[in-house]
Design an enzyme around this catalytic site. Structure first.
Site, PDB file in Angstrom:
ATOM      1  N   SER A  21       6.332   6.082   3.847  1.00  0.00           N
ATOM      2  CA  SER A  21       5.914   5.272   2.688  1.00  0.00           C
ATOM      3  C   SER A  21       6.748   3.992   2.593  1.00  0.00           C
ATOM      4  CB  SER A  21       6.115   6.057   1.384  1.00  0.00           C
ATOM      5  OG  SER A  21       5.304   7.200   1.354  1.00  0.00           O
ATOM      6  N   ASP A  69       2.080  11.398 -12.368  1.00  0.00           N
ATOM      7  CA  ASP A  69       0.739  11.053 -11.892  1.00  0.00           C
ATOM      8  C   ASP A  69       0.245   9.937 -12.801  1.00  0.00           C
ATOM      9  OD1 ASP A  69      -2.043  10.838 -11.556  1.00  0.00           O
ATOM     10  OD2 ASP A  69      -2.131  12.881 -10.750  1.00  0.00           O
ATOM     11  N   TYR A 160     -11.771  -2.865   4.393  1.00  0.00           N
ATOM     12  CA  TYR A 160     -10.900  -2.689   3.216  1.00  0.00           C
ATOM     13  C   TYR A 160     -11.722  -2.435   1.947  1.00  0.00           C
ATOM     14  CZ  TYR A 160      -6.280  -3.292   1.028  1.00  0.00           C
ATOM     15  OH  TYR A 160      -5.075  -3.107   0.375  1.00  0.00           O
ATOM     16  N   LYS A 167      -7.036  -5.373  -5.050  1.00  0.00           N
ATOM     17  CA  LYS A 167      -5.784  -6.128  -4.800  1.00  0.00           C
ATOM     18  C   LYS A 167      -5.864  -7.532  -5.402  1.00  0.00           C
ATOM     19  CE  LYS A 167      -3.350  -3.059  -2.464  1.00  0.00           C
ATOM     20  NZ  LYS A 167      -2.307  -2.277  -3.160  1.00  0.00           N
TER      21      LYS A 167
END
Ligand code: NAD
Length: 260
Positions: A21, A69, A160, A167
């Protein structure tokens, strides 16, 4: 690292799933630079892996992890009240979270369902506002908030799909938060790395081929590494960047300057 630009700073990091990550690369770099660390992980499933990663860090400065979460408002509130028990204030926050349902990444973009659109934007964009809002009161001495974007915000990257508009919205959110948080000396910026082989990236079809293409075409003739993204995150966390806010900074070996 002898140079400890973040000594005594308290950092909250969201988005660590495993050692690949981008958030883990940033967490390690910030910790090495002296920051105390609290990781917010997605759920019970990630508790053990995240705690195992933290056990690899030196015990000082301290590092802790709690569940969060981001689709659950109550869990966000509980996370910050837990964080408050350990940190009287926050100086740094990293949001390195994105999600789009598998079907939305497989269909044509125009076939994106209402439900998939809402889910993608909830986790990938709204969560940034929710975390920044909840953290704001704890940024009592200014600080730096970062998120992760991608070039698909600005140009069409065919596979994408719905993540592109998400984004774009995230980069706009960076500017609006930066505007409203500026008077409290809280800076808000995005990093936009080139492709890196992580769990989330492997959800994009053709990702491995895309990695090879970027390596061949980028001006630097290679792909960026997560630790290089972390170095820029260190700069943006430190006082060296204290006049920079509202920006999206490419860390992509120059790929985004290309016209074709
Ligand atoms: P990753 O899979 O390691 O990280 C994604 C993280 O999002 C995971 O830790 C996951 O647990 C978290 N997450 C998803 N849904 C969540 C929820 N409901 N609550 C809490 N956490 C949740 O992959 P990564 O590549 O490190 O992705 C981090 C960020 O970097 C994302 O925003 C991604 O879009 C961005 N990014 C990645 C690349 C790349 O090529 N890897 C390039 C540019 C930008």
């Amino acid at each position: 690292m002898n140079y400890k630009p973040l000594l005594g700073k308290n950092a909250v990091v969201f988005g660590v799933a495993n050692k690949w990550s981008i958030a883990w690369a940033v967490a390690k770099t910030w910790h090495e630079a002296g920051a105390n660390l609290i990781i917010g992980y997605q759920g019970e499933r990630l508790k053990k892996p995240v705690e195992a990663l933290l056990s690899e860090l030196p015990s000082s400065p301290p590092s802790l992890a709690f569940p969060c979460d981001v689709s659950n408002e109550q869990e966000i509130k509980s996370f910050f009240s837990e964080a408050l028990k350990h940190f009287p204030k926050i100086d740094l926050l990293l949001h390195s979270i994105a999600f789009a349902p598998k079907e939305a990444l497989e269909k044509n973009f125009y076939e994106t369902t209402r439900e998939d659109f809402i889910k993608t934007f909830e986790i990938s964009v709204y969560s940034f506002i929710a975390l920044a809002r909840e953290a704001k009161a704890l940024f009592t001495d200014g600080g730096s908030i970062l998120t992760l974007s991608y070039y698909g915000a600005e140009k069409v990257i065919s596979n994408y799909k719905i993540m592109g508009p998400a984004k774009s919205a995230l980069e706009s959110t960076v500017r609006y938060l930066a505007y409203e948080f500026g008077k409290d000396q809280i800076r808000v910026n995005a990093l936009s790395p080139g492709p890196i082989n992580t769990l989330a990236a492997r959800g994009i079809s053709g990702f491995t081929k895309f990695l090879k293409e970027c390596e061949a075409k980028s001006p630097l003739k290679r792909n960026v590494e997560a630790k290089e993204v972390a170095s820029v995150a260190l700069f943006l966390a430190s006082d060296e960047s204290k006049a920079i806010t509202g920006q999206t900074i490419y860390v992509d070996c120059g790929y985004s300057i290309l016209g074709f």
